[in-house]
Design an enzyme around this catalytic site. Sequence first.
Site, PDB file in Angstrom:
ATOM      1  N   GLN A  63      10.804  11.376  12.190  1.00  0.00           N
ATOM      2  CA  GLN A  63      11.364  10.398  13.121  1.00  0.00           C
ATOM      3  C   GLN A  63      12.876  10.354  12.950  1.00  0.00           C
ATOM      4  O   GLN A  63      13.367   9.910  11.913  1.00  0.00           O
ATOM      5  CB  GLN A  63      10.753   9.024  12.799  1.00  0.00           C
ATOM      6  CG  GLN A  63      11.300   7.874  13.597  1.00  0.00           C
ATOM      7  CD  GLN A  63      11.068   6.541  12.873  1.00  0.00           C
ATOM      8  OE1 GLN A  63      11.218   6.445  11.663  1.00  0.00           O
ATOM      9  NE2 GLN A  63      10.716   5.514  13.626  1.00  0.00           N
TER      10      GLN A  63
ATOM     11  N   TYR B  77      15.741   8.569  13.969  1.00  0.00           N
ATOM     12  CA  TYR B  77      16.377   7.394  14.586  1.00  0.00           C
ATOM     13  C   TYR B  77      17.688   7.053  13.869  1.00  0.00           C
ATOM     14  O   TYR B  77      18.754   7.079  14.455  1.00  0.00           O
ATOM     15  CB  TYR B  77      15.461   6.168  14.491  1.00  0.00           C
ATOM     16  CG  TYR B  77      14.231   6.181  15.367  1.00  0.00           C
ATOM     17  CD1 TYR B  77      13.886   7.268  16.148  1.00  0.00           C
ATOM     18  CD2 TYR B  77      13.402   5.061  15.407  1.00  0.00           C
ATOM     19  CE1 TYR B  77      12.747   7.255  16.930  1.00  0.00           C
ATOM     20  CE2 TYR B  77      12.263   5.034  16.191  1.00  0.00           C
ATOM     21  CZ  TYR B  77      11.932   6.128  16.948  1.00  0.00           C
ATOM     22  OH  TYR B  77      10.813   6.094  17.715  1.00  0.00           O
TER      23      TYR B  77
ATOM     24  N   GLU C 141       4.576   0.593  13.987  1.00  0.00           N
ATOM     25  CA  GLU C 141       5.002   0.848  12.619  1.00  0.00           C
ATOM     26  C   GLU C 141       4.943  -0.428  11.779  1.00  0.00           C
ATOM     27  O   GLU C 141       4.387  -0.450  10.698  1.00  0.00           O
ATOM     28  CB  GLU C 141       6.434   1.405  12.634  1.00  0.00           C
ATOM     29  CG  GLU C 141       6.924   1.831  11.258  1.00  0.00           C
ATOM     30  CD  GLU C 141       8.343   2.397  11.275  1.00  0.00           C
ATOM     31  OE1 GLU C 141       9.033   2.248  12.302  1.00  0.00           O
ATOM     32  OE2 GLU C 141       8.743   2.972  10.257  1.00  0.00           O
TER      33      GLU C 141
END
Lengths: 395, 355
Positions: free
Chosen positions: A123, A125, A241
């Site tokens: 991920q 981010y 999440e």
Amino acid sequence: MDLSYGSEYGVFRQQVRDFIEANRDQAPAAGARGPAGLAWQKLLIDNGYHSRTVPKAYGGYGAAPDILASRIIAEEFSAAQLSTGLGGQGISMLTPMLLEMGSEAQKLQFIQPTILGEMVWCQGYSEPGAGSDLASLTTKAELDGDEWVINGQKIWTSTAQSADWIFCLVRTEPQAPKHQGISFLLFRMDTPGIEVRPLVDMTGDANFNEVFFTDVRVPKHQIVGERGQGWQVANAILGHERGSLAPPDAAENRLKGIIKLMETETLDGQRIMDNPIFRDRLMKLQGASLAMRFNDMRLLSARINPGQDARLAGLIVKLQGTELRHEIEGFAIDVMGEIGLAYEDNPYLRGNGSWQYQYMYYLGLIIGGGTSQIQKNIIGERGLDLPREPKVTAN
Amino acid sequence: MEFGLSAEQTLLQDTVTRFLEAQAPLATVRRIAAGDTNDKEIWRGMADLGIPGLLIPEALGGVGLGILDAAIVAETLGYHVTPAPFIGTAVMAPLAFMGAGTHSSLLGTMAQGDYRVGIAMSEAIGARNDAGVRFAAGKLSGKSIFVLDSEADGYLVATRNQHLYFVAATAPGLQRQILTTVDKTRTTCELRFNQVDAEMISTDPAVYIRMLDAGRVMQAADTLGAAQCALDQAVAYAKERKQFGRVIGSFQAVKHLCAEMAAGLEPCRALVWYAAHAQDHVPEEARMMACHAKAHLAEVGQFVAKTATEVHGGMGFTDLVGLHFWFKRIGANRQLLGSPALVRAEAARVQGLCA
Ligand SMILES: Cc1cc2nc3c(=O)[nH]c(=O)nc-3n(C[C@H](O)[C@H](O)[C@H](O)COP(=O)(O)OP(=O)(O)OC[C@H]3O[C@@H](n4cnc5c(N)ncnc54)[C@H](O)[C@@H]3O)c2cc1C
């Protein structure tokens, strides 16, 4: 108050138990990949114990959503202390997000290999300048013909060192307000121009990384949602999440482990369990942990019974769950005293060193996925309707 | 599967709330706390709603509901810091008489709100100051302190071996003295027994335990309600009070205090619901859950009571807003029927973790 799951679920529960009985010797350690992990994963999916509601067309089991059935599976696997199969960001975040917002072609291409554990994701981010304030991210992607050209840097990217693909937030509309200028791209980690530098964390492992992008070229269609919609896409997954970082079942299993520890560890020849101070601390944690278990049941119930309001009960889960788990692991270390310091190859190591490891790991989870302070902002503003911070005017 | 309150339970909560808002506002609580009047009018009004007979079977003139319903009422009373003998008279005493299968006509009278029963069991739980009550040859002697309800018509008295006895408040040889505590919304007293004729109610520890566990769940529920109200008041104040040109709730220091209160308290709701439910439906967990609910709410309640006061600044410390009534109520619930450390020790014992 009706805590029964109904008689039809009794049959289902028995099926799950029979499956566990028949197959438990094939189960690998939790989270293990490798051939045994992948074979177990496939067995779980084929029997509807993983990716249960993912449609058959995308490689799932294709069952209608049934929250109680999923809950029973989780309960039985947890009671048997058996691996529920693979997790990770591709499975727990990207897959539900693609199911909700992905194109048909994306669902067909990505979901099956992802849930089988053959396509591992990371991920992308956070950036050095954009952590809690994620929307200020600056990694940019510019369209050049049929390709995005990406330049910039990500940080804290878990499993990037072993991932096949990345789902990544990039700025595509530099002129737009910051939340509206972000897009959500998917690309291979072996694309030229990507450099991964592992970062050692406090556990001693290198679980996360810095990821550098220099003119990384990505096919134009590998975008989820529209240009500029990346923030909405990302937020759809953040919800997934937060709810899943510290499940009550796992906390209760750790408390059971501590009870065993207290019954075997001694101080001046006395079992720690016979020491009222330690017993009191154990009971405090057990009480707090029970509160989280029933809070979780309330959340489950609210999903089945739409009339029930459990909004605040949901907002507090990330904060309370991760903080409590960190405290539980830390208590186990106190139970052992200096033996609790043992790490790596120390001959006095207990439980493979998992107590120290998890104590630190959960501090990571207190920070990752939105820090405890950010959670308190959210609880205060969305849960209690308190006013936001006034904006700082640029100067 | 439905983990939550039924429509009937929500209605019960609303009904009691409406009654208390109209008939027992803070101004009334203040007059009772000051000793200008007592809680009898409130209890009469609650009797019209059927509250004293909540757990008493319909055949005896009660409503025949369960412990979870009672917990909902206790929570509502805590929310409004209501002066009422609910926990003793409407919950613990009926459970004792019903468990022992005695006093059905008295239960009918109690269901009407016409007879109050106080609870003298501090010494059976954990004796302080050498207090204690003995039973011999049909008579009680000794003393019990911090007995619930100094206005009761009769008392249930527990001896150390968990036997239960019943005496009338007017029994010859019984002396009653009010014991003032910080919590002026409910009363406690000392009972001195000088060879008092007493009726044996039960020698079965199960009766004692059911009564005690239910009482503890009620204390937890009362604290849940009181802490929720303290939090609600703090949040409302944080939205309205201005300093430095901003409402204080926009300062993170204050916002985070509110968030911490909510984060601690919200799971308590589910814990109390389950602990109450377990009393009637999950007997094997009833004791442990009662202990945990009592102890955990004592801790979270204490944090909320302190923090809600701080959010109010100096105003929180004054008598003007009356927040201290909630602070003290929560403080009293924490100690009565077993302080948190004592109750946690019991929770460990009932799980077989220690002797
Ligand atoms: C174990 C772990 C795994 C991670 N995995 C990934 C991953 O796979 N992919 C990924 O993209 N990211 C990942 N992250 C990054 C994670 O999301 C960020 O670390 C987190 O959002 C915090 O950002 P930051 O580290 O920049 O800290 P900062 O935002 O700089 O925060 C520093 C401190 O300031 C506080 N703070 C910041 N803003 C505010 C505010 N508005 N109000 C109050 N306090 C504030 C924070 O609470 C914190 O205490 C991971 C992090 C960890 C620890």
